[in-house]
Every structure is written in C-alpha cells, then in structure tokens.
Design a protein around this motif. Structure first.
Motif, PDB file in Angstrom:
ATOM      1  N   PRO A 172      31.040 -17.917  16.280  1.00 18.39           N
ATOM      2  CA  PRO A 172      30.428 -16.588  16.429  1.00 18.39           C
ATOM      3  C   PRO A 172      31.206 -15.488  15.714  1.00 18.39           C
ATOM      4  CG  PRO A 172      31.397 -17.326  18.504  1.00 18.39           C
ATOM      5  CD  PRO A 172      31.382 -18.496  17.590  1.00 18.39           C
ATOM      6  N   LEU A 173      32.526 -15.642  15.617  1.00 17.06           N
ATOM      7  CA  LEU A 173      33.327 -14.642  14.911  1.00 17.06           C
ATOM      8  C   LEU A 173      32.987 -14.623  13.428  1.00 17.06           C
ATOM      9  CD1 LEU A 173      36.852 -15.117  16.537  1.00 17.06           C
ATOM     10  CD2 LEU A 173      35.244 -13.236  16.887  1.00 17.06           C
ATOM     11  N   ALA A 174      32.881 -15.812  12.827  1.00 25.10           N
ATOM     12  CA  ALA A 174      32.559 -15.893  11.401  1.00 25.10           C
ATOM     13  C   ALA A 174      31.193 -15.283  11.119  1.00 25.10           C
ATOM     14  CB  ALA A 174      32.598 -17.349  10.942  1.00 25.10           C
ATOM     15  N   GLU A 175      30.240 -15.541  12.016  1.00 22.58           N
ATOM     16  CA  GLU A 175      28.908 -14.975  11.837  1.00 22.58           C
ATOM     17  C   GLU A 175      28.946 -13.454  11.943  1.00 22.58           C
ATOM     18  OE1 GLU A 175      26.608 -16.920  14.812  1.00 22.58           O
ATOM     19  OE2 GLU A 175      26.589 -18.856  13.764  1.00 22.58           O
ATOM     20  N   GLU A 176      29.703 -12.932  12.907  1.00 29.07           N
ATOM     21  CA  GLU A 176      29.787 -11.485  13.087  1.00 29.07           C
ATOM     22  C   GLU A 176      30.482 -10.809  11.912  1.00 29.07           C
ATOM     23  OE1 GLU A 176      31.528  -8.186  16.310  1.00 29.07           O
ATOM     24  OE2 GLU A 176      31.702 -10.341  16.714  1.00 29.07           O
ATOM     25  N   LEU A 177      31.568 -11.407  11.438  1.00 30.66           N
ATOM     26  CA  LEU A 177      32.340 -10.793  10.357  1.00 30.66           C
ATOM     27  C   LEU A 177      31.621 -10.842   9.015  1.00 30.66           C
ATOM     28  CD1 LEU A 177      35.885 -12.169  11.269  1.00 30.66           C
ATOM     29  CD2 LEU A 177      35.072  -9.814  11.520  1.00 30.66           C
ATOM     30  N   SER A 178      30.717 -11.789   8.855  1.00 31.06           N
ATOM     31  CA  SER A 178      29.991 -11.916   7.586  1.00 31.06           C
ATOM     32  C   SER A 178      29.204 -10.659   7.240  1.00 31.06           C
ATOM     33  CB  SER A 178      29.039 -13.118   7.643  1.00 31.06           C
ATOM     34  OG  SER A 178      29.760 -14.332   7.689  1.00 31.06           O
ATOM     35  N   ALA A 179      28.793  -9.922   8.254  1.00 32.28           N
ATOM     36  CA  ALA A 179      27.995  -8.722   8.006  1.00 32.28           C
ATOM     37  C   ALA A 179      28.752  -7.696   7.177  1.00 32.28           C
ATOM     38  CB  ALA A 179      27.559  -8.104   9.339  1.00 32.28           C
ATOM     39  N   TYR A 181      32.255  -8.386   5.727  1.00 35.10           N
ATOM     40  CA  TYR A 181      33.088  -9.004   4.698  1.00 35.10           C
ATOM     41  C   TYR A 181      32.273  -9.794   3.677  1.00 35.10           C
ATOM     42  CZ  TYR A 181      37.368  -7.901   7.304  1.00 35.10           C
ATOM     43  OH  TYR A 181      38.404  -7.250   7.929  1.00 35.10           O
ATOM     44  N   GLY A 182      31.068 -10.209   4.066  1.00 33.72           N
ATOM     45  CA  GLY A 182      30.251 -11.063   3.215  1.00 33.72           C
ATOM     46  C   GLY A 182      30.495 -12.520   3.539  1.00 33.72           C
ATOM     47  N   PRO A 183      29.459 -13.363   3.491  1.00 31.56           N
ATOM     48  CA  PRO A 183      29.616 -14.779   3.864  1.00 31.56           C
ATOM     49  C   PRO A 183      30.565 -15.554   2.963  1.00 31.56           C
ATOM     50  CG  PRO A 183      27.451 -14.371   2.882  1.00 31.56           C
ATOM     51  CD  PRO A 183      28.067 -13.034   3.124  1.00 31.56           C
ATOM     52  N   LEU A 205      33.800 -17.525   5.253  1.00 29.02           N
ATOM     53  CA  LEU A 205      33.154 -17.275   6.538  1.00 29.02           C
ATOM     54  C   LEU A 205      31.931 -18.168   6.743  1.00 29.02           C
ATOM     55  CD1 LEU A 205      33.424 -13.382   6.759  1.00 29.02           C
ATOM     56  CD2 LEU A 205      34.611 -15.058   8.185  1.00 29.02           C
ATOM     57  N   THR A 206      31.443 -18.774   5.680  1.00 28.53           N
ATOM     58  CA  THR A 206      30.298 -19.672   5.784  1.00 28.53           C
ATOM     59  C   THR A 206      30.683 -21.045   6.319  1.00 28.53           C
ATOM     60  OG1 THR A 206      29.132 -18.561   3.979  1.00 28.53           O
ATOM     61  CG2 THR A 206      28.461 -20.828   4.482  1.00 28.53           C
ATOM     62  N   ILE A 223      43.943 -16.865  12.482  1.00 25.04           N
ATOM     63  CA  ILE A 223      42.839 -16.757  11.536  1.00 25.04           C
ATOM     64  C   ILE A 223      43.070 -15.518  10.676  1.00 25.04           C
ATOM     65  CG2 ILE A 223      40.344 -16.571  11.270  1.00 25.04           C
ATOM     66  CD1 ILE A 223      40.136 -17.523  14.237  1.00 25.04           C
ATOM     67  N   LEU A 224      43.118 -15.691   9.363  1.00 25.27           N
ATOM     68  CA  LEU A 224      43.310 -14.582   8.430  1.00 25.27           C
ATOM     69  C   LEU A 224      42.043 -14.425   7.588  1.00 25.27           C
ATOM     70  CD1 LEU A 224      46.965 -15.354   7.298  1.00 25.27           C
ATOM     71  CD2 LEU A 224      46.234 -13.530   8.838  1.00 25.27           C
ATOM     72  N   VAL A 225      41.462 -13.226   7.638  1.00 20.20           N
ATOM     73  CA  VAL A 225      40.197 -12.961   6.964  1.00 20.20           C
ATOM     74  C   VAL A 225      40.362 -11.777   6.018  1.00 20.20           C
ATOM     75  CG1 VAL A 225      37.746 -12.402   7.269  1.00 20.20           C
ATOM     76  CG2 VAL A 225      38.953 -13.726   9.024  1.00 20.20           C
ATOM     77  N   GLY A 226      39.813 -11.890   4.806  1.00 19.63           N
ATOM     78  CA  GLY A 226      39.843 -10.756   3.885  1.00 19.63           C
ATOM     79  C   GLY A 226      39.943 -11.196   2.449  1.00 19.63           C
ATOM     80  N   ARG A 227      39.612 -10.282   1.544  1.00 17.47           N
ATOM     81  CA  ARG A 227      39.649 -10.600   0.115  1.00 17.47           C
ATOM     82  C   ARG A 227      41.054 -10.851  -0.389  1.00 17.47           C
ATOM     83  NH1 ARG A 227      34.618 -12.226  -1.315  1.00 17.47           N
ATOM     84  NH2 ARG A 227      33.157 -11.097   0.046  1.00 17.47           N
ATOM     85  N   ALA A 228      42.053 -10.351   0.332  1.00 26.62           N
ATOM     86  CA  ALA A 228      43.444 -10.626  -0.062  1.00 26.62           C
ATOM     87  C   ALA A 228      43.792 -12.102   0.067  1.00 26.62           C
ATOM     88  CB  ALA A 228      44.398  -9.793   0.797  1.00 26.62           C
ATOM     89  N   MET A 229      42.969 -12.851   0.804  1.00 28.95           N
ATOM     90  CA  MET A 229      43.229 -14.275   0.995  1.00 28.95           C
ATOM     91  C   MET A 229      42.677 -15.132  -0.143  1.00 28.95           C
ATOM     92  SD  MET A 229      44.866 -13.747   3.600  1.00 28.95           S
ATOM     93  CE  MET A 229      45.389 -15.452   3.660  1.00 28.95           C
ATOM     94  N   THR A 230      42.114 -14.510  -1.170  1.00 23.44           N
ATOM     95  CA  THR A 230      41.582 -15.245  -2.312  1.00 23.44           C
ATOM     96  C   THR A 230      42.685 -16.020  -3.013  1.00 23.44           C
ATOM     97  OG1 THR A 230      39.898 -13.538  -2.652  1.00 23.44           O
ATOM     98  CG2 THR A 230      40.328 -15.038  -4.491  1.00 23.44           C
TER      99      THR A 230
END
Length: 251
Positions: A172-179, A181-183, A205-206, A223-230
């Motif tokens: 559910p977190l991944a689904e919520e954050l996709s809005a 951050y983008g999937p 997040l997908t 869990i680390l989320v964000g474009r910096a994790m590319t």
C-alpha cells in the motif's frame, strides 16, 4: 551510577563508536534489544556483565531493571538499535528515570538509514535532484502519527524518503507514493544493513512490493524512496567543488 543509552548502530560489532565500546566494557549490566542486534556486539561487554534481552519486556519491566541496577551501585549500558534519537523510546525511559532520580546520558550511534545508504553506495542528497531527507514511519499496529504528518504530505516534496518500521506495509505504501514520485521512481530496501543476514533489494515503486514479499521480509529493513536512488545517477556539480567558484587565496 548512570544509565548509558548507547546507539548500537545498524548491528555490526565494528560500527559502534569508541565511546560506546568503552561504556560497554565498563558497565556491569547491559540491556539490549535482541530482535535487531547482531550478537557479536555483546562481545564488547565484560565477560562477567549481566546481559538482559529486552525484546520480551514492557517499559515498566525495563525501567525496573534500570532502577534496580542503579540501587545496586552499577552502571548500565542500555543499547538502542541505530541511533537513540530515532524510534528508541528514549523519551519514555528517561522520563521514568528522572522520576526515580536515576542519572542518564546518551551516546549516539550510526543510524540505520545511513548504514543502508552506505551499503548501497548512495548519497541521499544529490545536487538538483534531492536536497532533503525525510525520516518517517507509517502507522500499523503502533502509536498514531501526529496530525499533519501524512505520508502524502511528505511525498509531495519529492525529497528522499527513508521509511522505518514500514516493511510489512510495502504494497500500500508503494501504491500511495506512486502518485507523487511516479511508478518508475527508484526504491531500495536494505534488510539488516551491515549484519551477516544483510539483503539488498532494488526496484521501482511498481515492483518493489513483489520483491519484498518474495523475500519474506517482516522487520529490520529500511525503505529508501526517491530519484536520488537512481543507480549510476548523473547530476549537477556541487557549488562547493565547482572550479568557477571564487575561493580565498591559500596562505
């Protein structure tokens, strides 16, 4: 006698500070959270030290041990996973110690999110990509989040997000954050960073929830989320090291 709240770091016995190791050697009593701690950390304690695992104790029982040790004239090492400034219940414990007149101090430790970033070889604040890190958790079988600290509010900033105590709610977190951050936003999950059981999962997040559930992770993961994790990210050059920046002459 003093109760020493000590950051045990992410778990590896060699990631404690020098001060932490010295306090462990000198304290006749050590209370530790066995759920998150590599047993090798306890090797820093004196051979004759009394070791008490707190994973099955409530706050009253933990306090009773701390107060009893103080009454017996013994210093106590109270090991906290990661750093005591985050999710350590230090506030509740020190408030109770104050009521009993028991002195205490705090020794910082390597926080779990920093250990996870080190394992990944990642910088969480990449120039012109992300310059803020948000440390938070989510609510499941836990105390309520304060008003205003909704995950969506944090996600709207686009900052690097470090989620603690949230691995069981990854889908559910991944689904919520996709809005926000983008999937396709990169995500990394680090389980027991620095410990022998360490596991790293990378995805977006997908697909990250599928990976976590397949691995059966239920605790001790960041869990680390964000474009910096590319992976292999290309970024702007930091102003600090820009050759065009005017610098004072070297004397």
């Amino acid at each position: 006698m003093t109760v020493h709240f000590i950051g045990a770091g992410p778990g590896a016995a060699d990631l404690l500070t020098v001060r932490a190791v010295n306090l462990l050697r000198e304290s006749p009593v050590c209370l530790y959270a066995g759920t998150y701690l590599d047993p090798d950390v306890l090797a820093h304690c004196a051979p004759e030290a009394e070791l008490i695992d707190t994973q099955g104790l409530d706050l009253d029982q933990i306090t009773a041990h701390l107060v009893a040790a103080h009454a017996a004239g013994k210093d106590v090492a109270r090991l906290c996973s990661g750093d005591p400034s985050l999710y350590s219940a230090v506030t509740e414990q020190t408030r109770r110690l104050d009521a009993h007149g028991v002195p205490w101090d705090i020794t910082p430790g390597v926080p779990a999110y920093a250990a996870a970033a080190a394992v990944l070889g990642a910088e969480l604040t990449v120039p012109e990509v992300a310059q803020s890190v948000i440390l938070t958790r989510t609510q499941a079988r836990s105390t309520a989040m304060p008003p205003g600290e909704a995950l969506a509010n944090f996600a709207a900033t686009g900052a690097t997000l470090a989620l603690h105590l949230a691995i069981t709610r990854i889908r559910p977190l991944a689904e919520e954050l996709s809005a926000d951050y983008g999937p396709d936003c990169p995500v990394a999950v680090v389980y027991r960073a620095s410990q022998p059981e360490q596991l790293v999962l990378r995805g977006t997040l997908t697909d990250i929830a599928d990976q976590v559930e397949s691995a059966g992770l239920r605790q001790a993961a960041i869990i680390l989320v964000g474009r910096a994790m590319t992976t292999g990210i290309d970024c702007a050059q930091s102003h600090l090291y820009d050759p065009a920046r005017v610098r004072p002459p070297i004397s």
